[in-house]
Design a protein around this motif. Structure first.
Motif, short mmCIF file in Angstrom:
data_model
loop_
_atom_site.label_atom_id
_atom_site.label_comp_id
_atom_site.label_asym_id
_atom_site.label_seq_id
_atom_site.Cartn_x
_atom_site.Cartn_y
_atom_site.Cartn_z
N UNK A 144 -8.72 5.60 -8.90
CA UNK A 144 -8.23 5.61 -10.28
C UNK A 144 -7.14 4.58 -10.55
N UNK A 145 -6.27 4.33 -9.58
CA UNK A 145 -5.22 3.31 -9.72
C UNK A 145 -5.68 2.05 -8.99
N UNK A 146 -6.77 1.48 -9.48
CA UNK A 146 -7.50 0.46 -8.73
C UNK A 146 -6.70 -0.80 -8.47
N UNK A 147 -5.79 -1.15 -9.33
CA UNK A 147 -5.04 -2.39 -9.13
C UNK A 147 -4.10 -2.33 -7.93
N UNK A 148 -3.87 -1.13 -7.41
CA UNK A 148 -2.99 -0.97 -6.26
C UNK A 148 -3.75 -1.08 -4.93
N UNK A 149 -5.09 -1.14 -4.98
CA UNK A 149 -5.90 -1.01 -3.77
C UNK A 149 -6.31 -2.36 -3.21
N UNK A 150 -6.08 -2.55 -1.93
CA UNK A 150 -6.48 -3.78 -1.23
C UNK A 150 -7.76 -3.59 -0.46
N UNK A 168 -1.84 -2.60 -1.82
CA UNK A 168 -1.40 -3.99 -1.74
C UNK A 168 -0.06 -4.14 -1.04
N UNK A 169 0.73 -3.06 -0.98
CA UNK A 169 2.00 -3.11 -0.25
C UNK A 169 1.87 -2.61 1.19
N UNK A 170 0.62 -2.43 1.66
CA UNK A 170 0.39 -2.12 3.06
C UNK A 170 0.46 -0.66 3.44
#
Length: 271
Positions: free
Chosen positions: A79-85, A132-134
């Motif tokens: 759902x919070x796709x922009x945070x996913x790497x 994205x922040x690991x």
């Protein structure tokens, strides 16, 4: 990915040997046993990195009881796709638990992935999102299934391998400014090494898709590392951002050196 998978395979076999028939079936394991099993696998894949539970960053949808253990549909939602790497998918009690690792590129819409897998025992499945922040976040689902990794193909090995590497791609509706959904289909038996040839009564050697890379123009949509837990004739549903120009290119390779490439014309957003 392969050395980790082999370690996980060793953990599975040793666990089955120590705990006997009930462990092999998976149905009677306690939650404590399942958690201990997951802790072993998580250490083998992620080392000492902390994995946090989440209700929002990733969700896993799977049938509570599989209709076909060799073709179990899995939907991963972010759902919070922009945070996913990237996303790791693990089937805890499979012989090779680390089923798939998706690494997203700049052309990906990361909201949802769908794939089909084999499930060998009653087991937890884990979807682990890497942000994205690991950081790592997990979602879990329990699935009742049995024998998916050893289920026969229903045809000869020669028939199963005919047309190996052929690809198709279907696209959903395109709208300006919106991601486009796509379904990639790759013809490949993905032999697990546990299936018996019905004619010779010998086990068919493992031959499975190891890597898939999907690009749009000069941008990556995703890279996939896979293993024997992905079902035969892999089908992957994903979405991409139709920004820029160029075909969608797919490159796939298997563990026996097979390599195939194909290009597809991406639809242009409707005006």
């Amino acid at each position: 990915m392969k050395p980790i998978l082999m370690l996980a395979l060793g953990l599975t076999l040793s666990g089955a040997a120590l705990a006997g028939p009930a462990r092999a079936a998976g149905a009677s394991d306690s939650e404590t046993e399942r958690q201990a099993r997951w802790d072993e696998i998580a250490r083998s894949i992620f080392g000492d990195r902390k994995i946090e539970a989440t209700d929002t960053l990733i969700k896993v949808d799977a049938p509570a009881r599989a209709l076909d253990a060799a073709l179990v549909p899995i939907t991963l939602t972010m759902p919070e796709k922009d945070k996913i790497k990237g996303v790791h998918f693990v089937i805890d009690d499979n012989p090779s638990p680390y089923a798939a690792h998706f690494q997203f590129g700049p052309a990906a819409d990361r909201g949802e992935l769908k794939l089909r897998v084999r499930i060998n025992n009653y087991t937890n499945v884990h979807a682990v999102a890497e942000t994205t922040d690991g950081r790592l976040y997990e979602a879990t689902k329990f699935v009742k299934a049995s024998g998916g990794c050893s289920a026969p193909m229903g045809m000869s090995d020669e028939e199963a391998m005919r047309g190996m590497g052929d690809m198709k791609m279907k696209f959903g509706e395109s709208q300006p400014g919106k991601p486009i959904e796509a379904t990639l289909m790759i013809r490949h038996p993905n032999f697990s090494g546990m299936q018996m040839n019905q004619v010779t009564r010998d086990y068919t050697p493992a031959r499975y898709i190891q890597k898939v890379s999907v690009t749009y123009g000069d941008k990556t949509i995703f890279d996939l590392d896979g293993d024997i837990s992905i079902a035969s004739n892999p089908v992957i549903n994903f979405a991409f951002l139709p920004e820029g120009k160029g075909p969608i290119k797919v490159a796939a390779s298997d563990n026996q050196g097979g390599r195939w490439e194909h290009s597809f014309n991406a639809p242009s957003p409707s005006n």
